[in-house]
Design an enzyme around this catalytic site. Sequence first.
Site, PDB file in Angstrom:
ATOM      1  N   GLY A  52       8.426 -24.488  31.936  1.00  0.00           N
ATOM      2  CA  GLY A  52       9.122 -25.126  32.865  1.00  0.00           C
ATOM      3  C   GLY A  52       8.935 -24.469  34.331  1.00  0.00           C
ATOM      4  O   GLY A  52       9.316 -25.077  35.195  1.00  0.00           O
ATOM      5  N   TRP A  54       6.289 -23.996  36.141  1.00  0.00           N
ATOM      6  CA  TRP A  54       5.473 -24.591  36.988  1.00  0.00           C
ATOM      7  C   TRP A  54       6.314 -25.831  37.535  1.00  0.00           C
ATOM      8  O   TRP A  54       6.172 -26.081  38.862  1.00  0.00           O
ATOM      9  CB  TRP A  54       4.139 -24.966  36.458  1.00  0.00           C
ATOM     10  CG  TRP A  54       3.185 -24.063  36.213  1.00  0.00           C
ATOM     11  CD1 TRP A  54       3.490 -22.648  36.162  1.00  0.00           C
ATOM     12  CD2 TRP A  54       1.765 -23.946  36.205  1.00  0.00           C
ATOM     13  NE1 TRP A  54       2.261 -21.973  36.358  1.00  0.00           N
ATOM     14  CE2 TRP A  54       1.203 -22.925  36.343  1.00  0.00           C
ATOM     15  CE3 TRP A  54       0.831 -25.258  36.481  1.00  0.00           C
ATOM     16  CZ2 TRP A  54      -0.358 -22.806  36.222  1.00  0.00           C
ATOM     17  CZ3 TRP A  54      -0.464 -25.045  36.433  1.00  0.00           C
ATOM     18  CH2 TRP A  54      -1.097 -23.830  36.523  1.00  0.00           C
ATOM     19  N   ASP A  72       4.794 -32.144  27.283  1.00  0.00           N
ATOM     20  CA  ASP A  72       4.358 -30.959  26.529  1.00  0.00           C
ATOM     21  C   ASP A  72       4.821 -31.220  25.185  1.00  0.00           C
ATOM     22  O   ASP A  72       5.588 -32.246  24.996  1.00  0.00           O
ATOM     23  CB  ASP A  72       5.195 -29.613  26.773  1.00  0.00           C
ATOM     24  CG  ASP A  72       4.690 -28.402  26.358  1.00  0.00           C
ATOM     25  OD1 ASP A  72       3.829 -27.580  27.250  1.00  0.00           O
ATOM     26  OD2 ASP A  72       4.756 -28.128  25.152  1.00  0.00           O
ATOM     27  N   ASP A  90       1.794 -35.669  23.084  1.00  0.00           N
ATOM     28  CA  ASP A  90       0.922 -35.074  22.835  1.00  0.00           C
ATOM     29  C   ASP A  90      -0.210 -35.737  24.087  1.00  0.00           C
ATOM     30  O   ASP A  90      -0.288 -36.808  24.047  1.00  0.00           O
ATOM     31  CB  ASP A  90       0.146 -35.777  21.416  1.00  0.00           C
ATOM     32  CG  ASP A  90      -1.236 -34.810  21.000  1.00  0.00           C
ATOM     33  OD1 ASP A  90      -2.015 -34.624  22.125  1.00  0.00           O
ATOM     34  OD2 ASP A  90      -1.514 -35.123  20.007  1.00  0.00           O
ATOM     35  N   ASP A 112      -1.275 -26.148  32.722  1.00  0.00           N
ATOM     36  CA  ASP A 112      -1.456 -24.731  32.219  1.00  0.00           C
ATOM     37  C   ASP A 112      -1.623 -24.654  30.837  1.00  0.00           C
ATOM     38  O   ASP A 112      -1.242 -23.793  30.001  1.00  0.00           O
ATOM     39  CB  ASP A 112      -0.174 -23.734  32.597  1.00  0.00           C
ATOM     40  CG  ASP A 112      -0.400 -22.449  32.688  1.00  0.00           C
ATOM     41  OD1 ASP A 112      -1.398 -22.086  33.034  1.00  0.00           O
ATOM     42  OD2 ASP A 112       0.506 -21.867  32.411  1.00  0.00           O
ATOM     43  N   LYS A 152      -6.082 -24.741  33.632  1.00  0.00           N
ATOM     44  CA  LYS A 152      -6.308 -23.450  33.130  1.00  0.00           C
ATOM     45  C   LYS A 152      -7.642 -23.623  31.789  1.00  0.00           C
ATOM     46  O   LYS A 152      -7.503 -24.757  31.166  1.00  0.00           O
ATOM     47  CB  LYS A 152      -5.122 -22.703  32.415  1.00  0.00           C
ATOM     48  CG  LYS A 152      -5.704 -21.484  31.564  1.00  0.00           C
ATOM     49  CD  LYS A 152      -4.273 -20.632  31.455  1.00  0.00           C
ATOM     50  CE  LYS A 152      -3.309 -21.305  30.359  1.00  0.00           C
ATOM     51  NZ  LYS A 152      -2.083 -20.449  29.908  1.00  0.00           N
TER      52      LYS A 152
END
Length: 209
Positions: A52, A54, A72, A90, A112, A152
Amino acid sequence: MGDKKNRHDPNYLRAKRENFAGRAIYKLEEIDKRFRLIKPGARVLDLGCWPGSWLQYAVKRAGTDATLVGVDLKAVELALPSNVKTFVGDVNKLKLDKMVERFGRFDVVLSDMAPNTTGNKDFDIPVSEDLFLRALDIATGCSRIGGHFCAKVFQGARFHELIREVERRYQQAKPYRSAHTRKQSREQYIIGRGLKANVARDANPIADS
Protein backbone atom coordinates in the site's frame (compact mmCIF):
# COMPACT_ATOMS: atom_id res chain seq x y z
CA MET A 1 10.14 -7.10 4.43
CA GLY A 2 11.06 -8.67 7.71
CA ASP A 3 14.10 -10.59 6.40
CA LYS A 4 17.61 -9.92 7.62
CA LYS A 5 18.77 -7.88 4.62
CA ASN A 6 16.15 -5.23 5.37
CA ARG A 7 17.28 -4.62 8.94
CA HIS A 8 20.12 -2.38 7.75
CA ASP A 9 18.43 -1.01 4.62
CA PRO A 10 18.18 2.79 5.08
CA ASN A 11 15.01 3.09 2.99
CA TYR A 12 13.32 0.25 4.84
CA LEU A 13 14.19 1.82 8.18
CA ARG A 14 13.10 5.26 6.97
CA ALA A 15 9.74 3.88 5.77
CA LYS A 16 9.19 2.24 9.16
CA ARG A 17 10.07 5.48 10.92
CA GLU A 18 7.74 7.54 8.71
CA ASN A 19 4.86 5.03 8.97
CA PHE A 20 4.85 4.01 5.32
CA ALA A 21 3.94 0.49 4.27
CA GLY A 22 7.15 -0.12 2.36
CA ARG A 23 10.40 1.30 0.99
CA ALA A 24 8.92 1.41 -2.54
CA ILE A 25 7.20 4.67 -1.67
CA TYR A 26 10.48 6.50 -2.22
CA LYS A 27 10.79 5.07 -5.74
CA LEU A 28 7.38 6.42 -6.72
CA GLU A 29 8.14 9.76 -5.08
CA GLU A 30 11.35 10.00 -7.09
CA ILE A 31 9.63 9.01 -10.36
CA ASP A 32 6.72 11.39 -9.80
CA LYS A 33 9.03 14.33 -9.11
CA ARG A 34 10.91 13.56 -12.31
CA PHE A 35 7.95 12.88 -14.63
CA ARG A 36 5.06 14.73 -12.92
CA LEU A 37 2.55 11.90 -13.21
CA ILE A 38 0.12 12.52 -10.33
CA LYS A 39 -1.84 15.77 -10.07
CA PRO A 40 -4.45 16.98 -7.56
CA GLY A 41 -7.84 15.37 -8.18
CA ALA A 42 -6.42 12.63 -10.38
CA ARG A 43 -7.96 9.21 -10.92
CA VAL A 44 -5.18 6.72 -10.15
CA LEU A 45 -5.11 2.95 -10.67
CA ASP A 46 -2.38 1.05 -8.80
CA LEU A 47 -1.78 -2.52 -10.01
CA GLY A 48 0.02 -4.81 -7.58
CA CYS A 49 -0.71 -2.31 -4.82
CA TRP A 50 0.15 -4.44 -1.76
CA PRO A 51 1.28 -3.48 0.86
CA GLY A 52 0.00 0.00 0.00
CA SER A 53 2.91 2.43 0.04
CA TRP A 54 2.32 3.66 -3.52
CA LEU A 55 -1.30 4.39 -2.60
CA GLN A 56 -0.07 6.27 0.47
CA TYR A 57 2.08 8.47 -1.72
CA ALA A 58 -0.50 8.86 -4.50
CA VAL A 59 -3.33 9.95 -2.21
CA LYS A 60 -1.05 12.46 -0.52
CA ARG A 61 -0.27 13.93 -3.96
CA ALA A 62 -3.76 13.67 -5.47
CA GLY A 63 -5.74 14.76 -2.41
CA THR A 64 -9.16 13.98 -0.99
CA ASP A 65 -11.03 14.91 -4.18
CA ALA A 66 -9.16 12.25 -6.13
CA THR A 67 -10.22 8.67 -6.85
CA LEU A 68 -7.63 5.98 -6.16
CA VAL A 69 -8.08 2.27 -6.85
CA GLY A 70 -5.66 -0.51 -5.92
CA VAL A 71 -5.69 -4.14 -7.05
CA ASP A 72 -3.54 -6.99 -5.76
CA LEU A 73 -3.65 -10.72 -5.09
CA LYS A 74 -3.10 -9.85 -1.41
CA ALA A 75 -5.47 -7.78 0.70
CA VAL A 76 -4.15 -4.34 1.71
CA GLU A 77 -4.59 -4.09 5.48
CA LEU A 78 -3.43 -0.50 5.70
CA ALA A 79 -5.79 2.22 6.92
CA LEU A 80 -6.27 4.53 3.93
CA PRO A 81 -8.52 7.55 3.30
CA SER A 82 -12.09 6.87 2.18
CA ASN A 83 -11.39 7.94 -1.42
CA VAL A 84 -8.99 5.00 -1.80
CA LYS A 85 -10.55 1.65 -2.72
CA THR A 86 -8.57 -1.59 -2.75
CA PHE A 87 -9.62 -4.95 -4.14
CA VAL A 88 -8.25 -8.47 -4.06
CA GLY A 89 -8.06 -9.61 -7.65
CA ASP A 90 -6.00 -11.03 -10.49
CA VAL A 91 -4.98 -8.39 -13.03
CA ASN A 92 -5.35 -10.98 -15.79
CA LYS A 93 -9.06 -11.23 -14.99
CA LEU A 94 -9.88 -7.53 -14.58
CA LYS A 95 -12.96 -6.44 -16.49
CA LEU A 96 -11.90 -3.04 -17.78
CA ASP A 97 -15.38 -1.99 -18.92
CA LYS A 98 -16.67 -2.52 -15.38
CA MET A 99 -13.75 -0.56 -13.93
CA VAL A 100 -14.40 2.39 -16.24
CA GLU A 101 -18.14 2.22 -15.60
CA ARG A 102 -17.58 2.41 -11.85
CA PHE A 103 -14.64 4.80 -11.55
CA GLY A 104 -14.35 6.63 -14.86
CA ARG A 105 -11.23 6.74 -17.02
CA PHE A 106 -7.95 6.93 -15.15
CA ASP A 107 -5.44 9.74 -15.42
CA VAL A 108 -2.57 7.55 -14.23
CA VAL A 109 -2.01 3.79 -14.19
CA LEU A 110 0.83 2.57 -11.97
CA SER A 111 2.25 -0.93 -11.66
CA ASP A 112 4.86 -2.17 -9.22
CA MET A 113 3.93 -5.77 -10.00
CA ALA A 114 6.64 -8.41 -9.88
CA PRO A 115 6.64 -12.21 -10.05
CA ASN A 116 7.27 -14.38 -7.02
CA THR A 117 10.96 -14.57 -7.82
CA THR A 118 12.70 -17.93 -8.02
CA GLY A 119 16.24 -16.62 -8.45
CA ASN A 120 16.27 -18.09 -11.98
CA LYS A 121 16.43 -15.08 -14.30
CA ASP A 122 15.41 -17.22 -17.28
CA PHE A 123 12.06 -17.68 -15.55
CA ASP A 124 11.68 -14.47 -13.53
CA ILE A 125 12.40 -12.01 -16.35
CA PRO A 126 9.85 -13.36 -18.88
CA VAL A 127 7.15 -13.44 -16.17
CA SER A 128 8.00 -9.85 -15.25
CA GLU A 129 7.80 -8.85 -18.92
CA ASP A 130 4.37 -10.49 -19.23
CA LEU A 131 3.14 -8.61 -16.14
CA PHE A 132 4.45 -5.37 -17.62
CA LEU A 133 2.60 -5.97 -20.89
CA ARG A 134 -0.60 -6.77 -19.03
CA ALA A 135 -0.27 -3.51 -17.08
CA LEU A 136 0.29 -1.66 -20.35
CA ASP A 137 -2.82 -3.24 -21.89
CA ILE A 138 -4.88 -2.30 -18.83
CA ALA A 139 -3.59 1.27 -19.00
CA THR A 140 -4.40 1.49 -22.69
CA GLY A 141 -7.89 0.14 -22.12
CA CYS A 142 -8.98 2.21 -19.13
CA SER A 143 -7.04 5.50 -19.28
CA ARG A 144 -8.23 8.80 -20.66
CA ILE A 145 -6.58 10.18 -23.76
CA GLY A 146 -3.45 11.97 -22.54
CA GLY A 147 -3.19 9.76 -19.45
CA HIS A 148 0.11 8.54 -17.99
CA PHE A 149 1.64 5.14 -17.22
CA CYS A 150 4.47 3.84 -15.04
CA ALA A 151 5.35 0.17 -14.58
CA LYS A 152 8.16 -1.96 -13.26
CA VAL A 153 9.93 -4.64 -15.26
CA PHE A 154 13.04 -6.76 -14.76
CA GLN A 155 15.45 -5.81 -17.54
CA GLY A 156 16.07 -8.60 -20.01
CA ALA A 157 16.34 -9.32 -23.73
CA ARG A 158 12.96 -7.72 -24.52
CA PHE A 159 13.58 -4.47 -22.64
CA HIS A 160 14.02 -2.25 -25.70
CA GLU A 161 11.06 -3.95 -27.37
CA LEU A 162 8.93 -3.00 -24.35
CA ILE A 163 10.09 0.61 -24.55
CA ARG A 164 9.16 0.69 -28.25
CA GLU A 165 5.72 -0.65 -27.42
CA VAL A 166 5.19 2.13 -24.88
CA GLU A 167 6.43 4.63 -27.51
CA ARG A 168 3.80 3.29 -29.91
CA ARG A 169 1.02 4.02 -27.43
CA TYR A 170 2.23 7.18 -25.65
CA GLN A 171 3.56 10.56 -26.74
CA GLN A 172 6.69 10.02 -24.63
CA ALA A 173 8.34 6.85 -23.35
CA LYS A 174 11.31 6.77 -21.01
CA PRO A 175 13.12 4.02 -19.10
CA TYR A 176 14.12 4.94 -15.58
CA ARG A 177 16.15 3.23 -12.89
CA SER A 178 15.40 4.55 -9.44
CA ALA A 179 18.23 5.65 -7.18
CA HIS A 180 16.43 3.66 -4.47
CA THR A 181 16.70 0.37 -6.38
CA ARG A 182 19.19 -2.09 -4.89
CA LYS A 183 22.42 -2.25 -6.89
CA GLN A 184 22.15 -5.95 -7.70
CA SER A 185 18.56 -5.67 -8.95
CA ARG A 186 17.51 -5.82 -12.63
CA GLU A 187 14.53 -3.63 -11.76
CA GLN A 188 13.69 -0.82 -14.16
CA TYR A 189 10.64 1.36 -14.71
CA ILE A 190 9.22 2.43 -18.05
CA ILE A 191 7.15 5.62 -18.06
CA GLY A 192 4.65 6.61 -20.71
CA ARG A 193 3.31 10.18 -20.79
CA GLY A 194 0.29 11.17 -22.87
CA LEU A 195 -1.76 8.23 -24.14
CA LYS A 196 -2.29 8.73 -27.87
CA ALA A 197 -5.87 9.36 -28.99
CA ASN A 198 -5.86 6.78 -31.77
CA VAL A 199 -4.48 4.08 -29.45
CA ALA A 200 -7.12 4.80 -26.81
CA ARG A 201 -9.90 4.64 -29.42
CA ASP A 202 -8.55 1.41 -30.90
CA ALA A 203 -8.52 -0.12 -27.41
CA ASN A 204 -12.05 1.11 -26.74
CA PRO A 205 -14.06 2.91 -29.44
CA ILE A 206 -16.02 4.88 -26.82
CA ALA A 207 -12.90 6.31 -25.15
CA ASP A 208 -13.34 9.84 -23.86
CA SER A 209 -11.98 12.56 -26.08
